[in-house]
Design a protein around this motif. Sequence first.
Motif, PDB file in Angstrom:
ATOM      1  N   ALA A 305      20.500   0.890  77.486  1.00  0.00           N
ATOM      2  CA  ALA A 305      19.327   0.020  77.463  1.00  0.00           C
ATOM      3  C   ALA A 305      19.367  -0.995  78.602  1.00  0.00           C
ATOM      4  O   ALA A 305      20.444  -1.347  79.093  1.00  0.00           O
ATOM      5  N   ALA A 306      18.169  -1.465  79.015  1.00  0.00           N
ATOM      6  CA  ALA A 306      18.093  -2.479  80.077  1.00  0.00           C
ATOM      7  C   ALA A 306      18.159  -3.881  79.500  1.00  0.00           C
ATOM      8  O   ALA A 306      18.551  -4.817  80.189  1.00  0.00           O
ATOM      9  N   ILE A 307      17.738  -4.013  78.247  1.00  0.00           N
ATOM     10  CA  ILE A 307      17.695  -5.330  77.618  1.00  0.00           C
ATOM     11  C   ILE A 307      18.496  -5.293  76.313  1.00  0.00           C
ATOM     12  O   ILE A 307      18.216  -4.461  75.430  1.00  0.00           O
ATOM     13  N   GLY A 308      19.454  -6.196  76.206  1.00  0.00           N
ATOM     14  CA  GLY A 308      20.271  -6.264  75.000  1.00  0.00           C
ATOM     15  C   GLY A 308      19.689  -7.251  74.003  1.00  0.00           C
ATOM     16  O   GLY A 308      18.556  -7.714  74.140  1.00  0.00           O
ATOM     17  N   PRO A 309      20.493  -7.602  73.016  1.00  0.00           N
ATOM     18  CA  PRO A 309      20.037  -8.538  71.981  1.00  0.00           C
ATOM     19  C   PRO A 309      20.213  -9.990  72.421  1.00  0.00           C
ATOM     20  O   PRO A 309      20.821 -10.258  73.444  1.00  0.00           O
ATOM     21  N   LEU A 310      19.709 -10.889  71.619  1.00  0.00           N
ATOM     22  CA  LEU A 310      20.060 -12.302  71.767  1.00  0.00           C
ATOM     23  C   LEU A 310      21.467 -12.461  71.212  1.00  0.00           C
ATOM     24  O   LEU A 310      22.001 -11.564  70.565  1.00  0.00           O
ATOM     25  N   ILE A 311      22.079 -13.611  71.473  1.00  0.00           N
ATOM     26  CA  ILE A 311      23.506 -13.748  71.181  1.00  0.00           C
ATOM     27  C   ILE A 311      23.795 -13.816  69.691  1.00  0.00           C
ATOM     28  O   ILE A 311      24.829 -13.328  69.229  1.00  0.00           O
ATOM     29  N   ASN A 312      22.901 -14.402  68.909  1.00  0.00           N
ATOM     30  CA  ASN A 312      23.180 -14.510  67.472  1.00  0.00           C
ATOM     31  C   ASN A 312      21.887 -14.731  66.685  1.00  0.00           C
ATOM     32  O   ASN A 312      20.794 -14.840  67.280  1.00  0.00           O
ATOM     33  N   ALA A 313      22.022 -14.815  65.372  1.00  0.00           N
ATOM     34  CA  ALA A 313      20.839 -14.923  64.504  1.00  0.00           C
ATOM     35  C   ALA A 313      20.089 -16.228  64.779  1.00  0.00           C
ATOM     36  O   ALA A 313      18.851 -16.260  64.730  1.00  0.00           O
ATOM     37  N   ARG A 314      20.830 -17.276  65.104  1.00  0.00           N
ATOM     38  CA  ARG A 314      20.190 -18.581  65.367  1.00  0.00           C
ATOM     39  C   ARG A 314      19.287 -18.489  66.598  1.00  0.00           C
ATOM     40  O   ARG A 314      18.159 -18.985  66.604  1.00  0.00           O
ATOM     41  N   ALA A 315      19.790 -17.824  67.632  1.00  0.00           N
ATOM     42  CA  ALA A 315      18.994 -17.673  68.865  1.00  0.00           C
ATOM     43  C   ALA A 315      17.747 -16.843  68.584  1.00  0.00           C
ATOM     44  O   ALA A 315      16.650 -17.138  69.075  1.00  0.00           O
ATOM     45  N   LEU A 316      17.916 -15.794  67.768  1.00  0.00           N
ATOM     46  CA  LEU A 316      16.767 -14.940  67.431  1.00  0.00           C
ATOM     47  C   LEU A 316      15.708 -15.748  66.681  1.00  0.00           C
ATOM     48  O   LEU A 316      14.505 -15.662  66.966  1.00  0.00           O
ATOM     49  N   HIS A 317      16.138 -16.566  65.772  1.00  0.00           N
ATOM     50  CA  HIS A 317      15.217 -17.407  64.998  1.00  0.00           C
ATOM     51  C   HIS A 317      14.495 -18.387  65.934  1.00  0.00           C
ATOM     52  O   HIS A 317      13.267 -18.560  65.844  1.00  0.00           O
ATOM     53  N   ARG A 318      15.252 -18.978  66.862  1.00  0.00           N
ATOM     54  CA  ARG A 318      14.675 -19.977  67.767  1.00  0.00           C
ATOM     55  C   ARG A 318      13.592 -19.359  68.661  1.00  0.00           C
ATOM     56  O   ARG A 318      12.503 -19.917  68.829  1.00  0.00           O
ATOM     57  N   VAL A 319      13.869 -18.181  69.219  1.00  0.00           N
ATOM     58  CA  VAL A 319      12.894 -17.537  70.107  1.00  0.00           C
ATOM     59  C   VAL A 319      11.657 -17.110  69.308  1.00  0.00           C
ATOM     60  O   VAL A 319      10.519 -17.287  69.751  1.00  0.00           O
ATOM     61  N   THR A 320      11.893 -16.579  68.107  1.00  0.00           N
ATOM     62  CA  THR A 320      10.761 -16.162  67.258  1.00  0.00           C
ATOM     63  C   THR A 320       9.858 -17.357  66.964  1.00  0.00           C
ATOM     64  O   THR A 320       8.624 -17.265  67.090  1.00  0.00           O
ATOM     65  N   GLU A 321      10.469 -18.475  66.626  1.00  0.00           N
ATOM     66  CA  GLU A 321       9.697 -19.692  66.317  1.00  0.00           C
ATOM     67  C   GLU A 321       8.926 -20.185  67.543  1.00  0.00           C
ATOM     68  O   GLU A 321       7.774 -20.616  67.425  1.00  0.00           O
ATOM     69  N   ALA A 322       9.573 -20.121  68.703  1.00  0.00           N
ATOM     70  CA  ALA A 322       8.930 -20.620  69.933  1.00  0.00           C
ATOM     71  C   ALA A 322       7.673 -19.797  70.246  1.00  0.00           C
ATOM     72  O   ALA A 322       6.639 -20.348  70.637  1.00  0.00           O
ATOM     73  N   VAL A 323       7.765 -18.484  70.065  1.00  0.00           N
ATOM     74  CA  VAL A 323       6.599 -17.630  70.349  1.00  0.00           C
ATOM     75  C   VAL A 323       5.506 -17.871  69.295  1.00  0.00           C
ATOM     76  O   VAL A 323       4.319 -18.003  69.634  1.00  0.00           O
ATOM     77  N   ASP A 324       5.888 -17.980  68.046  1.00  0.00           N
ATOM     78  CA  ASP A 324       4.890 -18.229  66.992  1.00  0.00           C
ATOM     79  C   ASP A 324       4.142 -19.533  67.266  1.00  0.00           C
ATOM     80  O   ASP A 324       2.914 -19.592  67.127  1.00  0.00           O
ATOM     81  N   LEU A 325       4.886 -20.550  67.682  1.00  0.00           N
ATOM     82  CA  LEU A 325       4.249 -21.844  67.955  1.00  0.00           C
ATOM     83  C   LEU A 325       3.306 -21.724  69.153  1.00  0.00           C
ATOM     84  O   LEU A 325       2.191 -22.258  69.137  1.00  0.00           O
ATOM     85  N   ALA A 326       3.755 -21.001  70.191  1.00  0.00           N
ATOM     86  CA  ALA A 326       2.903 -20.828  71.378  1.00  0.00           C
ATOM     87  C   ALA A 326       1.585 -20.162  70.993  1.00  0.00           C
ATOM     88  O   ALA A 326       0.514 -20.546  71.466  1.00  0.00           O
ATOM     89  N   VAL A 327       1.675 -19.165  70.119  1.00  0.00           N
ATOM     90  CA  VAL A 327       0.449 -18.459  69.683  1.00  0.00           C
ATOM     91  C   VAL A 327      -0.440 -19.423  68.898  1.00  0.00           C
ATOM     92  O   VAL A 327      -1.663 -19.464  69.099  1.00  0.00           O
ATOM     93  N   ARG A 328       0.167 -20.227  68.053  1.00  0.00           N
ATOM     94  CA  ARG A 328      -0.646 -21.218  67.304  1.00  0.00           C
ATOM     95  C   ARG A 328      -1.296 -22.220  68.259  1.00  0.00           C
ATOM     96  O   ARG A 328      -2.366 -22.725  68.005  1.00  0.00           O
ATOM     97  N   GLU A 329      -0.629 -22.466  69.392  1.00  0.00           N
ATOM     98  CA  GLU A 329      -1.179 -23.437  70.357  1.00  0.00           C
ATOM     99  C   GLU A 329      -2.169 -22.799  71.328  1.00  0.00           C
ATOM    100  O   GLU A 329      -2.617 -23.454  72.273  1.00  0.00           O
ATOM    101  N   GLY A 330      -2.462 -21.510  71.156  1.00  0.00           N
ATOM    102  CA  GLY A 330      -3.520 -20.893  71.957  1.00  0.00           C
ATOM    103  C   GLY A 330      -3.099 -19.742  72.854  1.00  0.00           C
ATOM    104  O   GLY A 330      -3.942 -19.114  73.491  1.00  0.00           O
ATOM    105  N   ALA A 331      -1.801 -19.450  72.929  1.00  0.00           N
ATOM    106  CA  ALA A 331      -1.357 -18.335  73.777  1.00  0.00           C
ATOM    107  C   ALA A 331      -1.648 -17.002  73.085  1.00  0.00           C
ATOM    108  O   ALA A 331      -1.875 -16.944  71.876  1.00  0.00           O
ATOM    109  N   ARG A 332      -1.640 -15.920  73.895  1.00  0.00           N
ATOM    110  CA  ARG A 332      -1.940 -14.581  73.370  1.00  0.00           C
ATOM    111  C   ARG A 332      -0.815 -13.646  73.809  1.00  0.00           C
ATOM    112  O   ARG A 332      -0.399 -13.682  74.975  1.00  0.00           O
ATOM    113  N   ILE A 333      -0.290 -12.839  72.855  1.00  0.00           N
ATOM    114  CA  ILE A 333       0.721 -11.837  73.239  1.00  0.00           C
ATOM    115  C   ILE A 333      -0.032 -10.693  73.909  1.00  0.00           C
ATOM    116  O   ILE A 333      -0.770  -9.965  73.243  1.00  0.00           O
ATOM    117  N   SER A 334       0.148 -10.568  75.237  1.00  0.00           N
ATOM    118  CA  SER A 334      -0.632  -9.546  75.958  1.00  0.00           C
ATOM    119  C   SER A 334       0.145  -8.236  76.101  1.00  0.00           C
ATOM    120  O   SER A 334      -0.444  -7.171  76.146  1.00  0.00           O
TER     121      SER A 334
END
Length: 463
Positions: A305-334
């Motif tokens: 694979a070209a892209i591996g995982p995040l380092i741990n569950a905490r990092a995965l949670h943090r990135v997921t939350e950041a994207v969810d918040l961005a979408v709530r603030e008006g961003a679009r997953i293109s």
Amino acid sequence: MTSNRNIPVENPATLEVLSEVPDQDVGAAREAVDRAARAFADWSRTAPRHRSDVLRRAFELMLRDRDELAGLIARENGKSLADAAAEVGYAAEFFRWFSEEAVRPGGEYGDAPAGGTRTLVSHRPIGVAALVTPWNFPAAMATRKIAPALAAGCTVVLKPAAETPLTALAIARLLAEAGLPEGVLEIVTTTDAGPVVTAWLGDQRVRKISFTGSTGVGRTLLRQAADRIVNASMELGGNAPVVITEDADLDAAVVGTMIAKFRNGGQACTAANRIYVHSDVAFDFLAKFGAEVEKLIVGPAVDGAAIGPLINARALHRVTEAVDLAVREGARISHQAQLPDVPGYFYPPTVLADVPADATILREEIFGPVAPIVVWRDEDELLRQVNETEYGLAAYVFAGELGRAVRLGERIDAGMVGINRGLVSDPSAPFGGVKQSGLGREGARDGLREFQETQYLSVEWPT
Ligand code: NAD
């Protein structure tokens, strides 16, 4: 003395435990300083050529074991084998570069203006150095500190991240094979980072702290270093902007932005965190860049694979939350890549379009494979937004006219700016940030100076 506890080292792509290392305590950390302090007397007096030869052999041994080391990094960190092999090459280069710098310590000799005295200036090893490194480049962040420290004649105690101690231990074995005497490099593996490093900073024999990691921890260590006025080098967090102008070669900008964003799965301090595209080319850029992102293969390194995982569950949670918040603030997953159907802390490479200029995600270090895109029209307003951050590590500019690219680069408050390229790391160049991204530089001649003190002798000179 070491407690009986162990640290399990997990492969974040498979969640299997690879091995265990001792979870060392403050007592063991102090004993490591005892050994490093004892070794300093001899090591600091070795001939520069001798230190240079040891470092040169370490460079060659790292390349000899490149595949093995890359496999180890990929297993304990999760990054792709291509990224891991590139890291080994980059990490080894610090041994080569500082083997060359070791024999050029420099110095000055001068006449005092009033006459009668001469001044001899030399650069001396600072003493026992404490090194603290993160998990995202377990080899390169270690060698970028170890190599200049040893070249300068310092001895070191190193605390690698608890997530990735195996690579540091492997590098220590190679240095021993290269002829490094016992005690010159001491590694302490621990989950008790705070108490261990606090003990080092409270020990009068430790004269240097060189830290790479988050800005928050760096701030804490600087406060502790203040108590004993310990010399400090800090390589901290980043929030790198990418600027793409209307006359940029768009295909080159896509290639460069893919590297700046997705190298190491976005878990790099220099990773592109915000992509500012001129409105005239925003539609085309998004289509081309998005298509490349959708093609990225995500999964364990062993599967190619070209892209591996995040380092741990905490990092995965943090990135997921950041994207969810961005979408709530008006961003679009293109655009988004596919997730593999395996365990592991995977997040799909994601493009966020229509990101409002004041979105939270643009202010925080994402540290994951997420690319927020902001459209710009006016250059002064663009630069205001780009510079409106507490960070100042890396930035990237893609522009057709080189003069304009350089002018833009010079107006960005960052220690390093990639001009028409998505990679700035180079052992011969001074790596480091401004503002809250750090203090001091690694690599280049500057990297050696971080482990030296300047002394001058003022000599009464008969005339
Ligand atoms: P981190 O700050 O959590 O950890 C870095 C190191 O500090 C680890 O060894 C950790 O065990 C140790 N540590 C944690 N708390 C400590 C404490 N209280 N006292 C002493 N040591 C402590 O950072 P991380 O999550 O491992 O790494 C990611 C961060 O590192 C990001 O912010 C990234 O930008 C930064 N980074 C910067 C550079 C650079 O060169 N500027 C390079 C790589 C990573």
